[in-house]
Design a protein around this motif. Structure first.
Motif, PDB file in Angstrom:
ATOM      1  N   ALA A 156      55.787  32.594   6.937  1.00  0.00           N
ATOM      2  CA  ALA A 156      55.754  31.311   7.118  1.00  0.00           C
ATOM      3  C   ALA A 156      55.208  30.733   6.090  1.00  0.00           C
ATOM      4  CB  ALA A 156      54.481  31.261   8.335  1.00  0.00           C
ATOM      5  N   ILE A 157      54.407  31.242   5.039  1.00  0.00           N
ATOM      6  CA  ILE A 157      53.887  30.679   3.846  1.00  0.00           C
ATOM      7  C   ILE A 157      55.107  30.431   2.981  1.00  0.00           C
ATOM      8  CG2 ILE A 157      52.693  31.061   1.834  1.00  0.00           C
ATOM      9  CD1 ILE A 157      50.300  32.210   3.758  1.00  0.00           C
ATOM     10  N   ILE A 158      55.744  31.412   2.702  1.00  0.00           N
ATOM     11  CA  ILE A 158      57.103  31.346   1.925  1.00  0.00           C
ATOM     12  C   ILE A 158      58.089  30.475   2.444  1.00  0.00           C
ATOM     13  CG2 ILE A 158      58.987  32.590   0.682  1.00  0.00           C
ATOM     14  CD1 ILE A 158      57.223  35.343   0.863  1.00  0.00           C
ATOM     15  N   GLN A 159      58.313  30.238   3.769  1.00  0.00           N
ATOM     16  CA  GLN A 159      59.287  29.286   4.279  1.00  0.00           C
ATOM     17  C   GLN A 159      58.633  28.105   3.941  1.00  0.00           C
ATOM     18  OE1 GLN A 159      59.654  29.745   8.350  1.00  0.00           O
ATOM     19  NE2 GLN A 159      61.814  29.740   8.224  1.00  0.00           N
ATOM     20  N   ALA A 160      57.432  27.767   3.870  1.00  0.00           N
ATOM     21  CA  ALA A 160      56.891  26.565   3.802  1.00  0.00           C
ATOM     22  C   ALA A 160      56.847  25.926   2.200  1.00  0.00           C
ATOM     23  CB  ALA A 160      55.754  26.222   4.541  1.00  0.00           C
TER      24      ALA A 160
END
Length: 160
Positions: free
Chosen positions: A103-107
């Motif tokens: 989730a963090i990388i995707q954002a």
């Protein structure tokens, strides 16, 4: 490719790498989580805990805004042994961190990926390099190690 699409691909790559590591931990014969190749090598459980430590280092850097890190991980760590229940908790923590990391990388946007980070020796890179080298490439290295250990334990014939 735009940065959003790139961040999404990077997140998916991160997800797949962790999935393959988790598969190896699931294929491990019962009771062998503390097995290690020799007295200097990390065991399956130790490698799993080590991957958790790296993920937590990454998340802490991003959540606190502190863009410096110390890499006191790896073979210098004292050997780590667990019981079955704790190994199950460790595997569950790897799954939870997989979701958080994804989730963090995707954002991430271009500015975040380009933010500077500094290692303990003063070496500078950016978040993208940290993700690629310290998270993904590092886990791929340990996944190879885990695969080799599993082949030793199970024998080549059983891993078709």
């Amino acid at each position: 490719m735009d940065c959003n699409a790139y961040a999404n691909q990077l997140a998916e790559f991160s997800w797949e790498i962790r999935n393959e590591s988790l598969e190896i931990f699931e294929r491990l014969p019962e009771g062998f989580m503390n097995w290690r190749l020799n007295n200097n090598a990390m065991s399956f459980a130790h490698i799993a805990k080590h991957l958790i430590n790296v993920d937590e280092l990454f998340l802490e850097m991003l959540q606190t805004g502190k863009k410096t890190y110390e890499w006191h991980l790896g073979s210098e760590e004292p050997h780590y042994e667990v019981e079955n229940a704790e190994f199950e908790e460790i595997k569950q923590r790897l799954k939870t961190l997989q979701k958080e990391r994804h989730a963090i990388i995707q954002a991430m946007d271009e500015n975040t990926l380009n933010e500077k980070v500094t290692g303990e020796l003063g070496e500078q890179s950016n978040i993208w390099s940290f993700i690629m080298q310290k998270l993904l490439e590092h886990e791929i290295y340990h996944r190879g190690q885990l695969s080799a250990y599993l082949k030793i334990l199970q024998g080549e014939g059983e891993l078709s």
